[in-house]
Design a protein around this motif. Structure first.
Motif, PDB file in Angstrom:
ATOM      1  N   LEU A  40       0.856  -1.198   0.000  1.00  0.00           N
ATOM      2  CA  LEU A  40       0.000   0.000   0.000  1.00  0.00           C
ATOM      3  C   LEU A  40       0.888   1.243   0.000  1.00  0.00           C
ATOM      4  CD1 LEU A  40      -2.879   1.254   0.339  1.00  0.00           C
ATOM      5  CD2 LEU A  40      -2.506   1.120   2.804  1.00  0.00           C
ATOM      6  N   VAL A  41       1.895   1.242   0.869  1.00  0.00           N
ATOM      7  CA  VAL A  41       2.841   2.369   0.948  1.00  0.00           C
ATOM      8  C   VAL A  41       3.652   2.453  -0.350  1.00  0.00           C
ATOM      9  CG1 VAL A  41       4.794   3.346   2.230  1.00  0.00           C
ATOM     10  CG2 VAL A  41       2.989   2.157   3.460  1.00  0.00           C
ATOM     11  N   ALA A  42       4.092   1.300  -0.857  1.00  0.00           N
ATOM     12  CA  ALA A  42       4.928   1.291  -2.069  1.00  0.00           C
ATOM     13  C   ALA A  42       4.174   1.854  -3.278  1.00  0.00           C
ATOM     14  CB  ALA A  42       5.405  -0.131  -2.352  1.00  0.00           C
ATOM     15  N   LYS A  43       2.930   1.415  -3.455  1.00  0.00           N
ATOM     16  CA  LYS A  43       2.132   1.893  -4.603  1.00  0.00           C
ATOM     17  C   LYS A  43       1.996   3.419  -4.572  1.00  0.00           C
ATOM     18  CE  LYS A  43      -1.690  -0.274  -6.225  1.00  0.00           C
ATOM     19  NZ  LYS A  43      -2.969  -1.032  -6.158  1.00  0.00           N
ATOM     20  N   GLN A  44       1.703   3.926  -3.389  1.00  0.00           N
ATOM     21  CA  GLN A  44       1.504   5.371  -3.276  1.00  0.00           C
ATOM     22  C   GLN A  44       2.836   6.119  -3.394  1.00  0.00           C
ATOM     23  OE1 GLN A  44      -1.528   6.161  -3.500  1.00  0.00           O
ATOM     24  NE2 GLN A  44      -1.208   8.374  -3.475  1.00  0.00           N
ATOM     25  N   THR A  45       3.913   5.487  -2.935  1.00  0.00           N
ATOM     26  CA  THR A  45       5.243   6.099  -3.057  1.00  0.00           C
ATOM     27  C   THR A  45       5.614   6.264  -4.527  1.00  0.00           C
ATOM     28  OG1 THR A  45       5.922   5.120  -0.964  1.00  0.00           O
ATOM     29  CG2 THR A  45       7.689   5.822  -2.426  1.00  0.00           C
ATOM     30  N   VAL A  46       5.313   5.244  -5.319  1.00  0.00           N
ATOM     31  CA  VAL A  46       5.594   5.325  -6.758  1.00  0.00           C
ATOM     32  C   VAL A  46       4.796   6.473  -7.376  1.00  0.00           C
ATOM     33  CG1 VAL A  46       5.315   4.092  -8.959  1.00  0.00           C
ATOM     34  CG2 VAL A  46       6.192   2.879  -6.964  1.00  0.00           C
ATOM     35  N   GLU A  47       3.550   6.641  -6.908  1.00  0.00           N
ATOM     36  CA  GLU A  47       2.695   7.690  -7.457  1.00  0.00           C
ATOM     37  C   GLU A  47       3.152   9.087  -7.039  1.00  0.00           C
ATOM     38  OE1 GLU A  47      -1.951   7.590  -7.219  1.00  0.00           O
ATOM     39  OE2 GLU A  47      -1.093   5.859  -8.240  1.00  0.00           O
ATOM     40  N   GLU A  48       3.529   9.238  -5.756  1.00  0.00           N
ATOM     41  CA  GLU A  48       3.840  10.579  -5.237  1.00  0.00           C
ATOM     42  C   GLU A  48       5.338  10.877  -5.179  1.00  0.00           C
ATOM     43  OE1 GLU A  48       1.763  11.757  -1.652  1.00  0.00           O
ATOM     44  OE2 GLU A  48       0.099  10.426  -2.124  1.00  0.00           O
TER      45      GLU A  48
END
Lengths: 167, 457
Positions: free
Chosen positions: B136-144
């Motif tokens: 969950l953190v990784a997906k959003q990190t890639v986005e932001e």
């Protein structure tokens, strides 16, 4: 072991045959359920080996997500596709979802919901401080899903009672 | 985006980083062992440097990811002379050491490996913990482009994060890297780490016993049911086991081969273990204390204490980077570990020990014959050969269990059937290397060598 053994020898061949026998027994002789090497190999490796060709025909990453997570991604996808811009959806407790699903309704956890479909205006059932701000509610039946809103055909108070029961 | 080119580029740079680090440490290592070890070392150092970008507020992107990899590959080349000596050994003419039964074994293991790599590439992330936490953190990190993202601030998640998003960051960072280079679900790194660990175990076994016995033990290791599934499923436990068990194996080899540089390699790997699971700091601490006498006996008390202090400090720094510095100076929210610590209670400890033995260790559906082989070899070796050696490995197996039991007793979030079950991954490679190192198997190995070579035993 430092000694270098011959690459090919008669005795090496005998050991290779023994190895083949051992591996065959280990991977295919189940002896009821006694040989857990064989059962776990079948479930974790053999199964995919058999279905590799047919699985590889499914190219879409999205289809693979649906294959793996089934209702846990279908329900959040339905919800975000049918949300109105003013909606804040109350996610029901997992126990409510479990009544209508074969697997655990993990989509009702806001983290899983977000992982499946991204950030949307949702409120977790356990979020008692924000729960009152929800104005859209998920209704499940044996083979249907819809979003109910106050003033519609669904009695929201009864639905919330149903959410709360069986927790 | 096609992931192949950036993937191979990143993997190549990580290899160079690992090789150069081994060279800088003046490690004299068999090439077949140096390959998987380099990948583990390179991956760990790369993830640290990548995390450094986050600390310096540099956006996490494909560029910063590759540049941080280049940085960790370049730095060890400062010790150019040591590194080129290492490269010289690495590039020497290879010799064929595989026998017919090795080829049979590697054929089967190769197929298992192929399916594991395929499954980690094909299937999306599945475990609840990973979806609710690291990925969950990784997906959003890639986005932001930053770990300090919406996951930690969005009203829909605030107060509902539990402890999964705060797990030690190694797996999460690898998810970010592999998603950045174009893998739809990240997780291909899981099978790569599993291959590296398997390769290390196989080479360590071959160094100890006749290749036929090594192959048999290796097959049993690879097919251990519970671990087999986690060779393509994202969790923090297998990567933790890879670093923890490899560290213990190299500490054992350092003493066996009287190779001081190996202890520094084990230190790096122990830091990797603490970077991949939070409770490892406790397990590593107990293991290091238990190792003092062995290191002192081989070299000196001064060296032993220097090593323990340096390794302990290194692990604490790595642990503190995430759990202290990042939680307090970067993240807007952080878990409260004090709430999860329920204190030590003897009755609970006994319960944890007993239930972990009955519900986990003795469950042959999880470990198949692993613990049976271990128990039989220990007992037979003790009664027939009057020996429990190699004691250092036995000590690491014991202290790992002790550490897991303490964690299971003290932390409310630690569940015997989950935390301890997967925590045992660390012990499985050590068990097989221990078994191979026992006098019983050494004698069997000697007899088999004599027989194969056609000499009277």
């Amino acid at each position: 072991m430092s000694e270098r053994l011959p690459i090919f020898s008669l005795r090496g061949l005998i050991l290779a045959i023994v190895m083949v026998v051992v591996l065959t027994l280990l991977l295919s002789a189940k002896f009821g359920d006694l040989n857990s090497y064989a059962t776990s190999y079948d479930a974790r490796i053999g199964l995919y080996g058999e279905k590799l060709d047919s699985l590889n025909k499914i190219h879409s990453w999205r289809s693979r997500m649906f294959m793996r997570h089934v209702a846990n991604i279908e329900i959040p996808t339905y919800i975000v596709n049918h949300m109105r811009p003013t909606d804040t959806v109350l996610l029901p407790p997992m126990s409510y979802g479990n009544r209508y699903m074969v697997t655990n309704a993990i989509w009702s956890d806001p983290r899983i919901f977000t992982w499946m479909v991204g950030f949307h205006p949702i409120v977790a059932w356990t979020d008692t401080t924000r729960r009152a701000s929800a104005n859209a509610f998920v209704v499940l039946t044996a083979n249907q899903i819809w979003i109910a809103r106050r003033g519609g055909a669904t009695n929201i108070d009864s639905l919330l009672n149903e959410y709360g029961s069986g927790q | 985006m096609n992931a192949t080119v950036p993937f191979l580029l990143m993997l190549g740079i990580q290899f160079v980083a690992g090789f150069a680090t081994l060279g800088a440490l003046r490690i004299d290592m068999q090439r077949s062992m140096a390959v998987p070890v380099s990948l583990l070392v390179g991956t760990f150092l790369h993830s640290l440097a990548f995390f450094g970008c986050e600390l310096l507020h540099i956006p996490l992107s494909t560029q910063s990811m590759l540049l941080s990899a280049v940085l960790v590959a370049v730095i060890p080349h400062i010790w150019w002379k040591n590194v080129t000596t290492f490269y010289g050994r690495l590039l020497s003419k290879p010799t064929w050491t595989l026998t017919l039964y090795d080829v049979v074994t590697l054929g089967v293991i190769g197929y298992v490996t192929f399916i594991a790599v395929w499954a980690s590439w094909y299937w999306p992330v599945t475990p609840f913990d990973a979806m609710a936490g690291i990925d969950l953190v990784a997906k959003q990190t890639v986005e932001e482009g930053t770990i300090v993202n919406r996951v930690f601030t969005d009203p829909s998640l605030v107060g509902h994060l539990s402890n999964q998003p705060f797990y030690a960051p190694f797996s999460m960072l690898l998810q970010v890297m592999y998603r950045l280079i174009g893998f739809a679900y990240g997780q291909v790194w899981v099978s790569i780490i599993a291959i590296s660990l398997g390769w290390i175990v196989w080479t360590a076994l071959r160094q100890l016993v006749h290749p036929f016995i090594a192959d048999l033990l290796f097959v049993l290791y690879v097919l251990t049911p519970e671990m087999l599934g986690y060779t393509y499923i994202v969790q923090t436990d297998l990567i933790n086991a890879a670093y923890y068990a490899s560290a213990a194996i190299f500490l054992f080899q350092a003493i066996e081969k009287k190779q001081q540089p190996y202890v520094w390699l084990s230190m790096i790997l122990l830091c990797g273990a603490c970077w991949s699971r939070s409770e490892s700091i406790l397990l590593v601490g107990i293991g290091l204390i238990g190792s003092i006498a062995f290191i002192a006996k081989n070299w000196s008390w001064r060296f032993a204490l220097t090593y323990i202090a340096t390794a302990g400090l290194g692990c604490l720094v790595v642990f503190g980077l995430w759990h202290v510095l990042f939680f307090n100076a970067y993240l807007p929210v952080h878990p409260s570990p004090a709430e999860q610590i329920i204190g030590f209670d003897t009755q609970r400890f006994v319960h944890v020990v007993l239930s972990s033995c009955t519900a986990v260790v003795l469950d042959t559906a999880l470990w198949a014959a692993t613990f049976i082989v271990f128990g039989v070899v220990v007992v037979v070796n003790l009664f027939v050969k009057r020996s429990v050696s190699p004691v250092l490995l036995l000590m690491w197996i014991g202290t790992t269990f002790l550490g897991l039991w303490i964690v299971g007793t003290v932390f409310s979030a630690a569940i015997v059937e989950q935390t301890i079950r997967r925590g045992i991954f660390k012990v499985i490679p050590l068990i097989f290397v221990y078994v191979a190192g026992t006098e019983l198997l050494q004698r069997a190995s000697h007899r088999l060598t004599q027989w194969e070579a056609g000499r009277p035993s």
